[in-house]
Design a protein around this motif. Structure first.
Motif: not given
Length: 268
Positions: A20-21, A52-53, A87-89, A120-121
Motif C-alpha cells: 500500500a505504501g 484495500k487494507i 491510510p496516509i498519515d 510503510s513510509a
C-alpha cells in the motif's frame, strides 16, 4: 478466538501494508487534492488504501475490530484486538509531493494497549529510500526486516519533533534545542525511536489513527507518551469510538526526557 494473532496472517498483512505504501508512492505524482467537511485534505489514494487494507484485515482475522480514518465500522468491546488504520498519515504533505508521509496500521489489545504496528513510509528511511516498520504483538521491533534497537541516550531533548501548531501552543522561552517538523504525526513520534540525535516529540491534538501505530513502536523500546499536564494518555471511548481528537498536547520519549520537556518546553 485465540488471543495470539496467526503468524502467517500477520505475514500476509505486512506485505499488504508495504505494498500500500509503494502504491501510494506511485500515485503521488498524479493525485488530486480534495477536502472533507472539516476542511482537511483527502485524496483518492487514501480511499483506495483504506478499502484495500480493511478488506485484507477482514479476510485474515475473525472477530477483530477495524477502525479507519476514512471508513466507519462497528466496534465489539469483547474483540481481542483492534486494528487502527491511517491510510496516509500526512495527507496534506503527500498531496503536495513531499516525502514525509506513511501508511500506518496499529494494533490495540482488548485492554486498548498499543501492542503492534505496521508502518510503510516508502519515501522515508534510515539512509535508504524506504522505511518499513513491523512490530507483531509480543515480538521484537523490525525495521526493513531487521531487529532494531536504540543506540544512543535519549533522556534529554536536545532535538525534538513537533506538529506545525506547536509554535502557538508551547512556551519556547527556555528551550534551546532544535525542532524538526515533517507534517506527519506518525513520523514525528517515530523519530525519537529511529534517529540517534532526536530524543523526543511534542504532538498536538489529533486522532487515534494518527498515533496508535507509532505509540506501539515507542512502547516497544521503553518510551511512552504523556499529556503535557502530567496525566497519563489513555484510549478512552471519546478518542477511540467517538473519533474525537485528544487534548491537550502530549510529550513522547523516555520518562526522563518527558520530565525534561515539561520543564524546558511547557504548554502556554
Amino acid at each position: 478466538m485465540d488471543r495470539v494473532l496467526d503468524q502467517k496472517a500477520l505475514d500476509t498483512l505486512a506485505v499488504a501494508v508495504q505494498d500500500a505504501g509503494r502504491y501510494a508512492k506511485e500515485q503521488q505524482q498524479c493525485i488530486h487534492r480534495s477536502y472533507k467537511s472539516d476542511g482537511t485534505v483527502i485524496t483518492e489514494t487514501d480511499l483506495a488504501i483504506s478499502r484495500k487494507i480493511l478488506g485484507v484485515v477482514s479476510q485474515l482475522f475473525e472477530n477483530v475490530n477495524i477502525i479507519s480514518e476514512e471508513t466507519l465500522t462497528p466496534f465489539d468491546p469483547d474483540a481481542p484486538f483492534t486494528f487502527v488504520l491511517d491510510p496516509i498519515d500526512g495527507t496534506d504533505v503527500y498531496s503536495q509531493g513531499l516525502p514525509s508521509w506513511a501508511v500506518a496500521l496499529g494494533i490495540l489489545d482488548k485492554q486498548r494497549n498499543p501492542v503492534g504496528a505496521m508502518i510503510s513510509a516508502p519515501r522515508w528511511g534510515l539512509g535508504e529510500d524506504e522505511l518499513f516498520l513491523r512490530l507483531d504483538p509480543g515480538k521484537e521491533l523490525l525495521i526493513n526486516g531487521k531487529p532494531f534497537s536504540i543506540r544512543t541516550n535519549k533522556d534529554f531533548p536536545h532535538q525534538i519533533t513537533m506538529g506545525s501548531s506547536g509554535q502557538r501552543l508551547m512556551d519556547f522561552t527556555h528551550f534551546e534545542g532544535k525542532i524538526r517538523i515533517f507534517g506527519s504525526s506518525i513520523l514525528h513520534m517515530l523519530s525519537p525511536v529511529l534517529y540517534d540525535h532526536i530524543q523526543g516529540c511534542v504532538n498536538q491534538s489529533c486522532y487515534v489513527w494518527d498515533i496508535t501505530a507509532a505509540h506501539a513502536a515507542l512502547l516497544s523500546v521503553g518510551m511512552d507518551i504523556e499529556y503535557v499536564d502530567g496525566t497519563p494518555f489513555i484510549y478512552d471511548d471519546a478518542f477511540l469510538l467517538e473519533r474525537k481528537p485528544f487534548s491537550p498536547s502530549f510529550y513522547a520519549g523516555t520518562k526522563d526526557c518527558i520530565q525534561a520537556l515539561r520543564k524546558v518546553l511547557p504548554a502556554k
